[in-house]
Design a protein around this motif. Sequence first.
Motif, PDB file in Angstrom:
ATOM      1  N   THR A  41       7.986  -9.350 -51.004  1.00 17.67           N
ATOM      2  CA  THR A  41       7.424  -9.603 -49.667  1.00 17.67           C
ATOM      3  C   THR A  41       6.216  -8.706 -49.421  1.00 17.67           C
ATOM      4  OG1 THR A  41       9.244  -8.234 -48.843  1.00 17.67           O
ATOM      5  CG2 THR A  41       9.426 -10.600 -48.513  1.00 17.67           C
ATOM      6  N   GLY A  42       6.234  -7.469 -49.967  1.00 18.41           N
ATOM      7  CA  GLY A  42       5.072  -6.586 -49.826  1.00 18.41           C
ATOM      8  C   GLY A  42       3.831  -7.204 -50.471  1.00 18.41           C
ATOM      9  N   ARG A  46       0.491  -8.350 -48.593  1.00 15.33           N
ATOM     10  CA  ARG A  46      -0.819  -7.787 -48.967  1.00 15.33           C
ATOM     11  C   ARG A  46      -1.823  -8.902 -49.311  1.00 15.33           C
ATOM     12  NH1 ARG A  46       2.402  -3.527 -50.502  1.00 15.33           N
ATOM     13  NH2 ARG A  46       3.073  -4.522 -52.423  1.00 15.33           N
ATOM     14  N   GLY A  66       2.957   2.062 -41.891  1.00 14.20           N
ATOM     15  CA  GLY A  66       4.193   2.347 -42.617  1.00 14.20           C
ATOM     16  C   GLY A  66       5.428   1.745 -41.967  1.00 14.20           C
ATOM     17  N   ASN A  67       5.227   0.957 -40.879  1.00 16.25           N
ATOM     18  CA  ASN A  67       6.376   0.321 -40.216  1.00 16.25           C
ATOM     19  C   ASN A  67       6.647  -1.064 -40.787  1.00 16.25           C
ATOM     20  OD1 ASN A  67       7.205   2.324 -38.235  1.00 16.25           O
ATOM     21  ND2 ASN A  67       5.118   2.064 -37.460  1.00 16.25           N
ATOM     22  N   LEU A  68       7.730  -1.662 -40.299  1.00 16.54           N
ATOM     23  CA  LEU A  68       8.112  -2.976 -40.820  1.00 16.54           C
ATOM     24  C   LEU A  68       7.502  -4.096 -39.985  1.00 16.54           C
ATOM     25  CD1 LEU A  68      11.903  -2.571 -41.749  1.00 16.54           C
ATOM     26  CD2 LEU A  68       9.889  -2.284 -43.202  1.00 16.54           C
ATOM     27  N   VAL A  69       7.078  -5.142 -40.664  1.00 19.42           N
ATOM     28  CA  VAL A  69       6.564  -6.352 -40.031  1.00 19.42           C
ATOM     29  C   VAL A  69       7.768  -7.053 -39.367  1.00 19.42           C
ATOM     30  CG1 VAL A  69       5.474  -8.572 -40.605  1.00 19.42           C
ATOM     31  CG2 VAL A  69       4.747  -6.476 -41.786  1.00 19.42           C
ATOM     32  N   VAL A  74       8.468 -12.365 -41.485  1.00 20.38           N
ATOM     33  CA  VAL A  74       8.804 -12.203 -42.903  1.00 20.38           C
ATOM     34  C   VAL A  74       9.803 -13.293 -43.334  1.00 20.38           C
ATOM     35  CG1 VAL A  74       9.684 -10.593 -44.630  1.00 20.38           C
ATOM     36  CG2 VAL A  74       8.408  -9.729 -42.686  1.00 20.38           C
ATOM     37  N   PHE A  96      12.948  -7.427 -49.841  1.00 23.82           N
ATOM     38  CA  PHE A  96      13.583  -8.277 -48.834  1.00 23.82           C
ATOM     39  C   PHE A  96      15.028  -8.484 -49.235  1.00 23.82           C
ATOM     40  CE2 PHE A  96      15.051 -12.113 -46.853  1.00 23.82           C
ATOM     41  CZ  PHE A  96      14.465 -12.090 -45.599  1.00 23.82           C
ATOM     42  N   ARG A  98      15.056  -6.192 -45.589  1.00 22.04           N
ATOM     43  CA  ARG A  98      14.730  -4.803 -45.267  1.00 22.04           C
ATOM     44  C   ARG A  98      15.448  -4.364 -43.992  1.00 22.04           C
ATOM     45  NH1 ARG A  98      10.142  -3.904 -48.521  1.00 22.04           N
ATOM     46  NH2 ARG A  98       8.897  -2.141 -47.878  1.00 22.04           N
ATOM     47  N   GLN A 102      17.588  -9.353 -41.325  1.00 24.66           N
ATOM     48  CA  GLN A 102      17.063 -10.131 -42.458  1.00 24.66           C
ATOM     49  C   GLN A 102      18.183 -10.465 -43.446  1.00 24.66           C
ATOM     50  OE1 GLN A 102      13.700  -8.113 -44.273  1.00 24.66           O
ATOM     51  NE2 GLN A 102      12.558  -8.046 -42.347  1.00 24.66           N
ATOM     52  N   ARG A 172      -2.533   2.526 -53.252  1.00 19.76           N
ATOM     53  CA  ARG A 172      -2.267   1.644 -52.113  1.00 19.76           C
ATOM     54  C   ARG A 172      -2.569   2.378 -50.813  1.00 19.76           C
ATOM     55  NH1 ARG A 172       3.554  -1.043 -52.808  1.00 19.76           N
ATOM     56  NH2 ARG A 172       3.571  -0.421 -50.637  1.00 19.76           N
ATOM     57  N   ASP A 174      -1.039   2.440 -48.129  1.00 20.47           N
ATOM     58  CA  ASP A 174       0.123   3.061 -47.491  1.00 20.47           C
ATOM     59  C   ASP A 174       0.801   4.091 -48.402  1.00 20.47           C
ATOM     60  OD1 ASP A 174       1.110   1.187 -49.251  1.00 20.47           O
ATOM     61  OD2 ASP A 174       2.466   0.230 -47.829  1.00 20.47           O
ATOM     62  N   ARG A 183       7.194   5.486 -44.023  1.00 20.60           N
ATOM     63  CA  ARG A 183       7.903   4.438 -44.764  1.00 20.60           C
ATOM     64  C   ARG A 183       9.308   4.908 -45.148  1.00 20.60           C
ATOM     65  NH1 ARG A 183       4.225   3.694 -49.473  1.00 20.60           N
ATOM     66  NH2 ARG A 183       5.697   2.122 -50.200  1.00 20.60           N
TER      67      ARG A 183
END
Length: 229
Positions: A41-42, A46, A66-69, A74, A96, A98, A102, A172, A174, A183
Amino acid sequence: MASTATQRAIGPVVLLGPPGAGKGTQAKRIAEHYGIPQISTGDILRANVASGTELGKKAKAIMESGNLVPDELVQQMVADRLRQPDCARGYILDGFPRTLAQAQWLDNYLKNQKDSQVAPVVVDIQVGYNELLGRLTGRRTCPTCGRIYNVHLQPPKVDELCDVDGAKLVTRKDDTEEVIAERLKAYERQTAPLTDYYQSQGRLRALDGAKAIDDVTGQAFAALDKARP
Ligand code: AMP
């Protein structure tokens, strides 16, 4: 590593582990060995950020902090990917689920599939906090082939250049120290509880991620072969 892909239906595989545990590296090896797609998923997020899609615009700032979408974004993205024909025999989810929401969404999604009644095999790469910090600050990625290096632990043969295609390696966005700390916090708060969730259902296979890369790969293959003989 030479491919020894078996053509049996391996079903859904979930790869859990904190940032820096080696999920990307191991997911690629598992995908190659079993002949199934790696769904990161990252990586998909990206790619959306890089090409400026609506999803990418929504995700960009969140990822850089650094937080979650948000879960719904997702989940929709994963549902679209799992519908592709290359997922029929199985796939490996890297990054995933996360969050607990989910994980529950995935269970529900799989239950509602006509031809795929199997619950996922969950492999958890376990690594201590200090080891993770060292790995994340040294991580470099090839922008062309996606190969991952570590300047301390697994450096390329020529400084800053990919062994495979000679591209200049990148850090990267992040992988800076402040974002890494965020993260790891997001992981502790939102993702670590998933190990209990899957453990309580007897579905968790723990791997010792502090071992050498090939050793961890061997542990992963053994766990998957046992779960899906
Ligand atoms: P990764 O490459 O897996 O470390 O993911 C990079 C970033 O993408 C994370 O820090 C999140 O911002 C976002 N991301 C990736 N996967 C998820 C997910 N399953 N849920 C929410 N955000 C995600």
